[in-house]
Design a protein around this motif. Structure first.
Motif: not given
Length: 193
Positions: A13-25
């Motif tokens: 999926s294309v990144l949107t502001e609705d997607i929380d990516v803060s846990s990605f490492r």
């Protein structure tokens, strides 16, 4: 033993502001930082597009694409077209590509490259695009070489290695070997309106 994740079990999926990516490492802090802090802003400014790869609801990777070109003198004589008169080939650049550290070695990187080739093939039906380029970190060079990339015949950049793949040449070779031909799956080169 690490179990590979089948391509069909991954979603893109294309990144949107609705997607929380803060846990990605991932193993490269600057790539993690780019996804969390800069990817959306770059996308909004039409500088790049970031796609997320998910498995069972968790983000397991991301890749960022942008336009590029590669100097004709920078590619092997076996690539490109002998008759092409211009000094540069149009390209799609992998600006960033990272797998979540808990999913390394499970086929996520390979899946992202397959998706990138599919995007390049689709893009080339609308605008000129012949090559895929990447400025690889030295420790990632082997990954790209394994999947058909080769060193560009140009100076190494400060801390990266310029690589490219003539994806259309690979497509033509596969088309000759496969039955049914690949064109059955991509619309036979027809352009959509």
């Amino acid at each position: 033993m690490t179990v590979r994740i089948p391509f069909d079990n991954l979603s893109f999926s294309v990144l949107t502001e609705d997607i929380d990516v803060s846990s990605f490492r991932c193993g490269e802090p600057d790539l993690t930082e780019f996804l969390i802090e800069d990817a959306l802003e770059n996308q909004a400014a039409r500088l790049s597009v970031t796609r997320l790869v998910s498995y069972e609801g968790q983000i397991v990777g991301f890749f960022t694409l942008t336009n590029d070109c590669i100097i004709r003198k920078g590619i092997s004589d076996d690539d490109g077209e002998e008759w092409y008169p211009y000094p540069h080939y149009p390209a799609l650049k992998i600006a960033r590509l990272a797998t979540h550290q808990e999913f390394e070695g499970r086929g996520v990187g390979r899946a992202m490259l397959l998706k990138t080739v599919a995007i390049a093939m689709r893009l080339s039906q609308y605008v000129g695009c012949r090559m895929i380029t990447v400025d690889s970190k030295p420790k990632s060079e082997g990954f790209y070489l394994k999947y058909g990339f080769q060193r560009a015949l140009m100076k190494k950049k400060k801390d990266t290695i310029p690589l490219y793949r003539d994806f259309y040449r690979s497509y033509q070779e596969a088309e000759r070997r496969m039955s049914p031909p690949l064109s059955v799956f991509d619309g036979g080169g027809r352009r959509e309106p």
